[in-house]
Design a protein around this motif. Structure first.
Motif, PDB file in Angstrom:
ATOM      1  N   LEU A 184      30.552  42.493  47.453  1.00  0.00           N
ATOM      2  CA  LEU A 184      31.393  41.351  47.088  1.00  0.00           C
ATOM      3  C   LEU A 184      31.964  41.527  45.691  1.00  0.00           C
ATOM      4  O   LEU A 184      31.234  41.841  44.750  1.00  0.00           O
ATOM      5  N   TRP A 185      33.275  41.324  45.564  1.00  0.00           N
ATOM      6  CA  TRP A 185      33.886  41.304  44.242  1.00  0.00           C
ATOM      7  C   TRP A 185      33.572  39.973  43.591  1.00  0.00           C
ATOM      8  O   TRP A 185      33.569  38.932  44.244  1.00  0.00           O
ATOM      9  N   TYR A 186      33.328  39.985  42.290  1.00  0.00           N
ATOM     10  CA  TYR A 186      33.080  38.739  41.564  1.00  0.00           C
ATOM     11  C   TYR A 186      33.495  38.881  40.113  1.00  0.00           C
ATOM     12  O   TYR A 186      33.697  39.987  39.603  1.00  0.00           O
ATOM     13  N   SER A 187      33.660  37.722  39.466  1.00  0.00           N
ATOM     14  CA  SER A 187      34.025  37.655  38.052  1.00  0.00           C
ATOM     15  C   SER A 187      33.303  36.484  37.422  1.00  0.00           C
ATOM     16  O   SER A 187      32.881  35.554  38.110  1.00  0.00           O
ATOM     17  N   LEU A 188      33.208  36.530  36.105  1.00  0.00           N
ATOM     18  CA  LEU A 188      32.552  35.472  35.348  1.00  0.00           C
ATOM     19  C   LEU A 188      33.605  34.769  34.498  1.00  0.00           C
ATOM     20  O   LEU A 188      34.380  35.421  33.796  1.00  0.00           O
ATOM     21  N   PHE A 189      33.623  33.450  34.595  1.00  0.00           N
ATOM     22  CA  PHE A 189      34.585  32.634  33.859  1.00  0.00           C
ATOM     23  C   PHE A 189      33.839  31.652  32.958  1.00  0.00           C
ATOM     24  O   PHE A 189      32.778  31.156  33.340  1.00  0.00           O
ATOM     25  N   PRO A 190      34.422  31.335  31.809  1.00  0.00           N
ATOM     26  CA  PRO A 190      33.834  30.263  31.003  1.00  0.00           C
ATOM     27  C   PRO A 190      34.086  28.924  31.691  1.00  0.00           C
ATOM     28  O   PRO A 190      35.111  28.749  32.355  1.00  0.00           O
ATOM     29  N   LYS A 191      33.162  28.011  31.572  1.00  0.00           N
ATOM     30  CA  LYS A 191      33.344  26.677  32.132  1.00  0.00           C
ATOM     31  C   LYS A 191      34.118  25.841  31.118  1.00  0.00           C
ATOM     32  O   LYS A 191      33.790  25.825  29.947  1.00  0.00           O
TER      33      LYS A 191
ATOM     34  N   LEU B 138      46.341  36.057  34.084  1.00  0.00           N
ATOM     35  CA  LEU B 138      45.565  35.117  33.269  1.00  0.00           C
ATOM     36  C   LEU B 138      45.418  35.613  31.829  1.00  0.00           C
ATOM     37  O   LEU B 138      45.575  34.831  30.886  1.00  0.00           O
ATOM     38  N   PHE B 139      45.144  36.888  31.652  1.00  0.00           N
ATOM     39  CA  PHE B 139      45.033  37.436  30.284  1.00  0.00           C
ATOM     40  C   PHE B 139      46.363  37.314  29.545  1.00  0.00           C
ATOM     41  O   PHE B 139      46.399  36.966  28.364  1.00  0.00           O
ATOM     42  N   ASP B 140      47.472  37.591  30.239  1.00  0.00           N
ATOM     43  CA  ASP B 140      48.789  37.445  29.619  1.00  0.00           C
ATOM     44  C   ASP B 140      49.034  35.997  29.197  1.00  0.00           C
ATOM     45  O   ASP B 140      49.565  35.741  28.113  1.00  0.00           O
ATOM     46  N   LEU B 141      48.662  35.057  30.051  1.00  0.00           N
ATOM     47  CA  LEU B 141      48.861  33.640  29.715  1.00  0.00           C
ATOM     48  C   LEU B 141      48.048  33.256  28.488  1.00  0.00           C
ATOM     49  O   LEU B 141      48.575  32.655  27.540  1.00  0.00           O
ATOM     50  N   VAL B 142      46.770  33.593  28.491  1.00  0.00           N
ATOM     51  CA  VAL B 142      45.896  33.235  27.374  1.00  0.00           C
ATOM     52  C   VAL B 142      46.361  33.926  26.091  1.00  0.00           C
ATOM     53  O   VAL B 142      46.366  33.318  25.014  1.00  0.00           O
TER      54      VAL B 142
ATOM     55  N   GLN C  60      47.712  27.324  28.411  1.00  0.00           N
ATOM     56  CA  GLN C  60      46.456  26.725  28.820  1.00  0.00           C
ATOM     57  C   GLN C  60      46.073  27.121  30.244  1.00  0.00           C
ATOM     58  O   GLN C  60      46.499  26.516  31.212  1.00  0.00           O
ATOM     59  N   ALA C  61      45.265  28.163  30.331  1.00  0.00           N
ATOM     60  CA  ALA C  61      44.687  28.630  31.589  1.00  0.00           C
ATOM     61  C   ALA C  61      43.316  29.200  31.244  1.00  0.00           C
ATOM     62  O   ALA C  61      43.003  29.397  30.073  1.00  0.00           O
ATOM     63  N   ILE C  62      42.504  29.459  32.238  1.00  0.00           N
ATOM     64  CA  ILE C  62      41.164  29.989  31.997  1.00  0.00           C
ATOM     65  C   ILE C  62      41.095  31.411  32.525  1.00  0.00           C
ATOM     66  O   ILE C  62      41.177  31.646  33.730  1.00  0.00           O
ATOM     67  N   ALA C  63      40.966  32.358  31.616  1.00  0.00           N
ATOM     68  CA  ALA C  63      40.879  33.772  31.985  1.00  0.00           C
ATOM     69  C   ALA C  63      39.416  34.159  32.171  1.00  0.00           C
ATOM     70  O   ALA C  63      38.522  33.570  31.556  1.00  0.00           O
ATOM     71  N   PRO C  64      39.174  35.170  33.011  1.00  0.00           N
ATOM     72  CA  PRO C  64      37.790  35.632  33.186  1.00  0.00           C
ATOM     73  C   PRO C  64      37.270  36.298  31.922  1.00  0.00           C
ATOM     74  O   PRO C  64      38.040  36.720  31.055  1.00  0.00           O
ATOM     75  N   MET C  65      35.968  36.390  31.845  1.00  0.00           N
ATOM     76  CA  MET C  65      35.329  37.050  30.706  1.00  0.00           C
ATOM     77  C   MET C  65      35.329  38.561  30.940  1.00  0.00           C
ATOM     78  O   MET C  65      35.323  39.009  32.083  1.00  0.00           O
ATOM     79  N   LYS C  66      35.357  39.314  29.847  1.00  0.00           N
ATOM     80  CA  LYS C  66      35.305  40.767  29.938  1.00  0.00           C
ATOM     81  C   LYS C  66      33.975  41.270  29.381  1.00  0.00           C
ATOM     82  O   LYS C  66      33.474  40.743  28.390  1.00  0.00           O
ATOM     83  N   PHE C  67      33.458  42.298  30.039  1.00  0.00           N
ATOM     84  CA  PHE C  67      32.269  43.009  29.590  1.00  0.00           C
ATOM     85  C   PHE C  67      32.619  44.491  29.622  1.00  0.00           C
ATOM     86  O   PHE C  67      33.032  44.994  30.671  1.00  0.00           O
ATOM     87  N   ASP C  68      32.506  45.162  28.496  1.00  0.00           N
ATOM     88  CA  ASP C  68      32.928  46.557  28.389  1.00  0.00           C
ATOM     89  C   ASP C  68      34.359  46.727  28.905  1.00  0.00           C
ATOM     90  O   ASP C  68      34.667  47.641  29.664  1.00  0.00           O
ATOM     91  N   ASP C  69      35.211  45.785  28.535  1.00  0.00           N
ATOM     92  CA  ASP C  69      36.636  45.765  28.875  1.00  0.00           C
ATOM     93  C   ASP C  69      36.896  45.618  30.378  1.00  0.00           C
ATOM     94  O   ASP C  69      37.988  45.912  30.847  1.00  0.00           O
ATOM     95  N   GLN C  70      35.899  45.164  31.137  1.00  0.00           N
ATOM     96  CA  GLN C  70      36.061  44.953  32.581  1.00  0.00           C
ATOM     97  C   GLN C  70      35.869  43.467  32.897  1.00  0.00           C
ATOM     98  O   GLN C  70      35.018  42.808  32.302  1.00  0.00           O
ATOM     99  N   SER C  71      36.644  42.963  33.866  1.00  0.00           N
ATOM    100  CA  SER C  71      36.499  41.564  34.285  1.00  0.00           C
ATOM    101  C   SER C  71      36.186  41.430  35.768  1.00  0.00           C
ATOM    102  O   SER C  71      35.938  40.338  36.246  1.00  0.00           O
ATOM    103  N   ILE C  72      36.209  42.543  36.497  1.00  0.00           N
ATOM    104  CA  ILE C  72      35.964  42.528  37.943  1.00  0.00           C
ATOM    105  C   ILE C  72      34.737  43.385  38.231  1.00  0.00           C
ATOM    106  O   ILE C  72      34.656  44.532  37.781  1.00  0.00           O
ATOM    107  N   PHE C  73      33.814  42.815  38.985  1.00  0.00           N
ATOM    108  CA  PHE C  73      32.564  43.509  39.278  1.00  0.00           C
ATOM    109  C   PHE C  73      32.287  43.444  40.771  1.00  0.00           C
ATOM    110  O   PHE C  73      32.822  42.582  41.471  1.00  0.00           O
TER     111      PHE C  73
END
Length: 186
Positions: free
Chosen positions: A64-71, A36-40, A45-58
């Motif tokens: 449970l693994w989770y990620s935050l995406f923009p709507k 997704l990051f490569d596409l963006v 046109q794809a929706i990549a997850p948001m990064k926090f401190d260069d991380q996108s997987i929490f």
């Protein structure tokens, strides 16, 4: 605070995506996010997850693994008009060009073994197929796999969406067509 681009609060909503326990590892999720990051990064046109401190997987406290995406707002196409089909053809061609640049080391490969024989084994073990059809079904799937195997010899694998269908393509007035739901990428 709202960005100056929009005063509509729903344009600033976020989506938390929880990954089903046992289905995805950190590495398989990372392969999805990297795609997704490569596409963006290449303005596809794809929706990549948001990064926090260069991380996108929490990981949640309960594992449970989770990620935050923009709507992103969008709707399904009412019908696939010739101009929309042309736009989708260009979008998918660009997606495949970027998909070919890197590998997804931890993802399944779309091949005879993975999507043919292993799925047949699963169906036979699960007893989903009625007894009266089981033998013929098994024979037919094995024949199809055997006949198809030469088509896979020497092919170069690349990252693809893995679940690209009408329901995973949305339209909006700003982006045109864009793709969602990459968790089945292969």
């Amino acid at each position: 605070a709202l960005d100056s681009d929009s005063d509509n609060p729903s344009d600033h909503f976020k989506i938390i995506k929880f990954y089903r326990p046992g289905r995805w590892s950190f590495e398989t999720i990372k392969d999805e996010h990297d795609f997704l990051f490569d596409l963006v990064d290449h303005e596809i046109q794809a929706i990549a997850p948001m990064k926090f401190d260069d991380q996108s997987i929490f990981k949640s406290e309960d594992g449970l693994w989770y990620s935050l995406f923009p709507k992103k707002g969008g709707r399904l196409a009412d019908e696939w008009t010739p101009p929309l089909l042309e736009q989708m053809g260009r979008l998918l061609a660009r997606l495949h060009n970027i998909g070919a640049v890197k590998k997804a080391e931890h993802r399944l490969s779309l091949n005879i073994e993975t999507y043919g024989m292993k799925n047949l084994e699963y169906l036979l073990r699960s007893n989903i197929i009625p007894k009266e059809y089981r033998g013929n079904y098994e024979t037919l799937v094995k024949q199809i796999c055997t006949m198809s195997e030469p088509l896979f010899n020497g092919i170069k694998y690349q990252r693809v969406h893995g679940d690209c269908h009408h329901g995973n393509t949305l339209l909006n007035s700003q982006q045109g067509a864009f793709l969602i739901d990459f968790d089945d990428m292969v």
